[in-house]
Design an enzyme around this catalytic site. Structure first.
Site, PDB file in Angstrom:
ATOM      1  N   LYS A 199      13.267-109.378 -64.827  1.00 22.17           N
ATOM      2  CA  LYS A 199      12.151-110.705 -64.646  1.00 22.17           C
ATOM      3  C   LYS A 199      10.754-109.944 -64.550  1.00 22.17           C
ATOM      4  O   LYS A 199       9.869-110.257 -65.284  1.00 22.17           O
ATOM      5  CB  LYS A 199      12.464-111.323 -63.360  1.00 22.17           C
ATOM      6  CG  LYS A 199      11.440-112.313 -63.133  1.00 22.17           C
ATOM      7  CD  LYS A 199      11.454-113.175 -62.028  1.00 22.17           C
ATOM      8  CE  LYS A 199      11.362-112.840 -60.688  1.00 22.17           C
ATOM      9  NZ  LYS A 199       9.890-112.921 -60.173  1.00 22.17           N
ATOM     10  N   ASN A 200      10.635-108.859 -63.810  1.00 19.59           N
ATOM     11  CA  ASN A 200       9.127-108.574 -63.381  1.00 19.59           C
ATOM     12  C   ASN A 200       8.750-107.541 -64.547  1.00 19.59           C
ATOM     13  O   ASN A 200       7.301-107.116 -64.299  1.00 19.59           O
ATOM     14  CB  ASN A 200       9.154-107.832 -61.785  1.00 19.59           C
ATOM     15  CG  ASN A 200       9.354-108.984 -61.024  1.00 19.59           C
ATOM     16  OD1 ASN A 200       9.321-110.171 -61.411  1.00 19.59           O
ATOM     17  ND2 ASN A 200       9.691-108.633 -59.694  1.00 19.59           N
ATOM     18  N   CYS A 234       6.472-117.249 -55.107  1.00 20.78           N
ATOM     19  CA  CYS A 234       7.221-117.421 -53.792  1.00 20.78           C
ATOM     20  C   CYS A 234       6.473-117.632 -52.561  1.00 20.78           C
ATOM     21  O   CYS A 234       5.228-116.851 -52.284  1.00 20.78           O
ATOM     22  CB  CYS A 234       8.337-116.267 -53.489  1.00 20.78           C
ATOM     23  SG  CYS A 234       9.371-116.051 -54.824  1.00 20.78           S
ATOM     24  N   ARG A 268      -0.547-115.011 -50.410  1.00 23.30           N
ATOM     25  CA  ARG A 268      -0.531-114.080 -51.754  1.00 23.30           C
ATOM     26  C   ARG A 268      -2.000-113.952 -52.176  1.00 23.30           C
ATOM     27  O   ARG A 268      -2.257-114.835 -53.317  1.00 23.30           O
ATOM     28  CB  ARG A 268       0.365-114.689 -52.723  1.00 23.30           C
ATOM     29  CG  ARG A 268       1.887-115.060 -52.209  1.00 23.30           C
ATOM     30  CD  ARG A 268       2.755-114.080 -51.903  1.00 23.30           C
ATOM     31  NE  ARG A 268       2.891-112.983 -53.347  1.00 23.30           N
ATOM     32  CZ  ARG A 268       4.083-113.356 -53.956  1.00 23.30           C
ATOM     33  NH1 ARG A 268       4.788-114.312 -53.855  1.00 23.30           N
ATOM     34  NH2 ARG A 268       4.402-112.236 -55.129  1.00 23.30           N
ATOM     35  N   ASP A 311      11.453-106.885 -52.362  1.00 25.08           N
ATOM     36  CA  ASP A 311      12.349-107.885 -53.112  1.00 25.08           C
ATOM     37  C   ASP A 311      14.109-107.716 -52.753  1.00 25.08           C
ATOM     38  O   ASP A 311      14.727-108.432 -53.169  1.00 25.08           O
ATOM     39  CB  ASP A 311      12.534-107.854 -54.343  1.00 25.08           C
ATOM     40  CG  ASP A 311      10.802-108.328 -54.949  1.00 25.08           C
ATOM     41  OD1 ASP A 311      10.431-108.159 -56.087  1.00 25.08           O
ATOM     42  OD2 ASP A 311      10.084-108.950 -54.083  1.00 25.08           O
ATOM     43  N   ARG A 318      15.128-119.286 -60.743  1.00 30.30           N
ATOM     44  CA  ARG A 318      13.863-118.547 -61.330  1.00 30.30           C
ATOM     45  C   ARG A 318      14.158-117.056 -61.847  1.00 30.30           C
ATOM     46  O   ARG A 318      13.294-116.615 -62.671  1.00 30.30           O
ATOM     47  CB  ARG A 318      12.907-118.830 -60.161  1.00 30.30           C
ATOM     48  CG  ARG A 318      12.096-120.237 -59.884  1.00 30.30           C
ATOM     49  CD  ARG A 318      10.926-119.760 -58.852  1.00 30.30           C
ATOM     50  NE  ARG A 318      10.024-118.760 -59.611  1.00 30.30           N
ATOM     51  CZ  ARG A 318       9.111-118.081 -58.719  1.00 30.30           C
ATOM     52  NH1 ARG A 318       9.075-118.426 -57.342  1.00 30.30           N
ATOM     53  NH2 ARG A 318       8.345-117.227 -59.260  1.00 30.30           N
TER      54      ARG A 318
HETATM   55  C1  EPZ Z   1       5.066-108.424 -57.497  1.00 29.44           C
HETATM   56  O1  EPZ Z   1       4.177-109.380 -56.632  1.00 29.44           O
HETATM   57  C2  EPZ Z   1       6.494-109.181 -57.762  1.00 29.44           C
HETATM   58  N1  EPZ Z   1       6.166-110.170 -58.487  1.00 29.44           N
HETATM   59  C3  EPZ Z   1       6.923-109.499 -56.357  1.00 29.44           C
HETATM   60  O2  EPZ Z   1       8.389-110.034 -56.668  1.00 29.44           O
HETATM   61  C4  EPZ Z   1       7.284-108.373 -55.365  1.00 29.44           C
HETATM   62  O3  EPZ Z   1       7.653-108.862 -54.212  1.00 29.44           O
HETATM   63  C5  EPZ Z   1       5.798-107.633 -55.309  1.00 29.44           C
HETATM   64  O4  EPZ Z   1       5.364-107.385 -56.478  1.00 29.44           O
HETATM   65  C6  EPZ Z   1       5.966-106.419 -54.380  1.00 29.44           C
HETATM   66  O5  EPZ Z   1       6.785-105.497 -55.199  1.00 29.44           O
HETATM   67  C7  EPZ Z   1       5.986-110.165 -59.883  1.00 29.44           C
HETATM   68  O6  EPZ Z   1       6.396-109.155 -60.572  1.00 29.44           O
HETATM   69  C8  EPZ Z   1       5.962-111.315 -60.546  1.00 29.44           C
HETATM   70  P1  EPZ Z   1       1.707-107.114 -55.079  1.00 29.44           P
HETATM   71  P2  EPZ Z   1       2.615-109.151 -56.376  1.00 29.44           P
HETATM   72  O7  EPZ Z   1       0.344-107.346 -55.443  1.00 29.44           O
HETATM   73  O8  EPZ Z   1       2.340-108.431 -57.737  1.00 29.44           O
HETATM   74  C9  EPZ Z   1      -1.285-107.437 -51.386  1.00 29.44           C
HETATM   75  C10 EPZ Z   1      10.121-111.559 -56.702  1.00 29.44           C
HETATM   76  O9  EPZ Z   1      11.038-111.986 -56.083  1.00 29.44           O
HETATM   77  N2  EPZ Z   1      -2.269-107.996 -52.359  1.00 29.44           N
HETATM   78  O10 EPZ Z   1       2.463-105.645 -55.305  1.00 29.44           O
HETATM   79  O11 EPZ Z   1       2.029-110.448 -56.094  1.00 29.44           O
HETATM   80  C11 EPZ Z   1       0.004-108.516 -51.235  1.00 29.44           C
HETATM   81  O12 EPZ Z   1      -0.554-109.336 -50.104  1.00 29.44           O
HETATM   82  C12 EPZ Z   1       8.714-111.559 -56.651  1.00 29.44           C
HETATM   83  O13 EPZ Z   1      10.394-111.061 -57.836  1.00 29.44           O
HETATM   84  C13 EPZ Z   1      -3.535-107.985 -51.963  1.00 29.44           C
HETATM   85  O14 EPZ Z   1      -3.875-108.003 -50.995  1.00 29.44           O
HETATM   86  O15 EPZ Z   1       2.899-108.200 -55.370  1.00 29.44           O
HETATM   87  C14 EPZ Z   1       0.908-107.478 -50.686  1.00 29.44           C
HETATM   88  O16 EPZ Z   1       0.974-107.347 -49.263  1.00 29.44           O
HETATM   89  C15 EPZ Z   1       8.438-111.813 -55.266  1.00 29.44           C
HETATM   90  N3  EPZ Z   1      -4.280-108.506 -52.587  1.00 29.44           N
HETATM   91  C16 EPZ Z   1       0.831-106.172 -51.404  1.00 29.44           C
HETATM   92  O17 EPZ Z   1      -0.552-106.227 -51.893  1.00 29.44           O
HETATM   93  C17 EPZ Z   1      -3.990-108.621 -54.120  1.00 29.44           C
HETATM   94  O18 EPZ Z   1      -4.941-109.025 -54.864  1.00 29.44           O
HETATM   95  C18 EPZ Z   1       1.703-105.983 -52.699  1.00 29.44           C
HETATM   96  O19 EPZ Z   1       1.718-107.159 -53.457  1.00 29.44           O
HETATM   97  C19 EPZ Z   1      -2.769-108.578 -54.515  1.00 29.44           C
HETATM   98  C20 EPZ Z   1      -1.732-108.086 -53.549  1.00 29.44           C
END
Ligand code: EPZ
Length: 419
Positions: free
Chosen positions: A22-23, A117, A122, A304, A396
């Site tokens: 998916k990702n 989610c 986020r 995840d 999803r």
């Molecule tokens: C991706 O989300 C995945 N989603 C998530 O999977 C996954 O949990 C996550 O990466 C971490 O591996 C998709 O790929 C569609 P991040 P993403 O930006 O990109 C902080 C699932 O179940 N952050 O890597 O949103 C954030 O709060 C989903 O498939 C900021 O602070 O995650 C977190 O603490 C759920 N500012 C950390 O970085 C930002 O602008 C990592 O988040 C962005 C993120």
């Protein structure tokens, strides 16, 4: 709303075909906006997030044609900036990728707020920071975020590893003027799959060292056919199901190397794991040992799989500690696990699991996608009948979820509850 019913207490045995990731599929699909000719994507999982991504692309003028059971031809030649449906952008986090993809070739886009989610904050500040560093005009309003301008190459060091912001930066950089160097970038297999896809289509991208991505802008990308990589989170989920229910399960069309960094953790809990070229087998008969783990960006333990591992730890002999500094509030499912008899507390980004639980059937509600998988794990291991509402959240990200469990010997059914 659909409800999953599980009669637990049965071992699992058989084979699972792992679907496309998916990702990886989401960024690859959205990157089609960067192309000036048709591109075919195969091994797409039949999940609602992919359906939502295709609906968004269609609304931007991309011609979407199904070419096979799991393949789609995308023709972006008449794509143009248009209004995206907030209900659709709000249904998935991946809609954020439209910012980088649209900036690359359309030059502008107004994006209603993305979804995803709801396990806590986020933020999108890292996405906006890197796009602004590339010279794009970004404005935020109560309706969403808009991007305007032509991206130019830049140097950007991520202060925190972000999968999504890394993806957005890569999408904006592929057709930009000049060189972009990203450091502190995400290294997840699904990010590397996006890079492999774009390179095959003519992008000039290299990863000289872990966490560093160098992109030299090119004038255009050429159409290709590409198979999305296997979904390591789906594979990890079924591996944990087998560990919870006991029995012997083989995962086919998997990419064991994706999970290699965390397989020792599963073996340490009592699983016997076999690794083949594109297969993984897991066998668990004896007792489960407790675990202490903290989630981290790849190659660390993936957030995840945190809910599923926490649910498994409820069955282990002894106390486990699972920390999730990436998403400290991703423990909303713990109260649901307690309904099934789990002895577990969660606070400040950490779950303390007493273990030794004799889980029983319960009426549960899935708070989000991976938590839904965690509650299913508990239902499979527990004695008696469980119901899990909000099965739509599982759809999803997991294709053929109920059918797959049934093929492994689980007693499951879906009922279409009154909405
Ligand atoms: C991706 O989300 C995945 N989603 C998530 O999977 C996954 O949990 C996550 O990466 C971490 O591996 C998709 O790929 C569609 P991040 P993403 O930006 O990109 C902080 C699932 O179940 N952050 O890597 O949103 C954030 O709060 C989903 O498939 C900021 O602070 O995650 C977190 O603490 C759920 N500012 C950390 O970085 C930002 O602008 C990592 O988040 C962005 C993120």
């Amino acid at each position: 709303m659909k409800t999953l019913t599980v009669i637990g207490g049965r071992e699992l045995s058989g084979e699972v075909r792992i679907h496309g990731s998916k990702n990886a599929a989401l960024p690859i699909l959205f990157s089609s906006l960067l192309f000036s000719e048709a591109v075919e994507i195969a091994n797409l999982p039949a999940i609602t997030d992919v359906g939502a991504a295709l609906a968004l692309l269609s609304s931007l003028g991309v011609k979407v044609t199904k070419t096979g059971r799991d393949s789609i031809l995308l023709d972006p030649s008449s794509a143009r900036p248009a209004v995206c449906d907030p209900a659709v952008t709000g249904s998935l986090r991946g809609s954020l990728y439209l910012l980088g993809a649209a900036a690359g070739r359309l030059g502008e886009l107004s994006l209603p707020h993305p979804g995803g989610c709801n396990f806590g904050a986020r933020p999108i500040d890292l996405h906006l920071d890197v796009l602004r560093t590339m010279g794009l005009a970004i404005s935020e309003s109560e309706r969403g975020v808009s991007v305007r301008g032509r991206p130019r190459g830049a140097l950007f060091r991520f202060p925190a590893v972000s999968v999504g912001a890394t993806v957005n930066a890569i999408l904006a950089a592929v057709l930009a003027e000049g060189r972009t160097v990203l450091t502190g970038a995400a290294r997840e297999p699904h990010v590397l799959d996006l890079i492999a896809f774009l390179r095959l289509a003519g992008a000039r991208i290299s990863t000289p060292s872990p966490g560093t991505v160098v992109i030299d802008g090119v004038p255009r990308l050429h159409g290709i056919t590409y198979r999305v990589c296997p979904d390591m989170i789906e594979a990890g989920t079924y591996l944990l199901f087998a560990m919870a229910a006991g029995g012997s399960v083989t995962l086919r069309s998997a990419a064991p190397e994706q999970l290699a960094p965390i397989l020792p953790l599963f073996s340490g809990m009592g699983a016997r794991i076999g690794v083949g070229v594109d297969a993984l087998s897991v066998f668990r008969k004896g007792r489960l040992r407790p675990v202490r783990v903290e989630t981290a960006p790849y190659p660390g333990f993936p957030t995840d799989l945190q809910p599923q591992l926490t649910a498994l730890a409820c069955l282990a002999d002894g106390e486990s500690v699972i920390c999730d500094p990436i998403f400290p509030t991703r423990f909303g499912y713990v109260s649901e696990l307690r309904k099934a008899g789990a002895k577990i507390d969660a606070a400040n980004g950490r779950a303390l699991v007493a273990g030794g639980a004799k889980l029983t059937g319960a009426e549960m509600i899935a708070p989000d996608l991976r938590a839904g998988a965690a509650l299913t794990l508990a239902a499979l291991a527990g004695e008696g009948e469980s119901t899990l509402a909000r099965y739509d959240l599982i759809e999803r990200g997991y294709a053929d979820f109920c059918k797959t469990l049934g093929s492994l010997g689980a007693r499951v059914r879906i009922s279409d509850g009154v909405a």
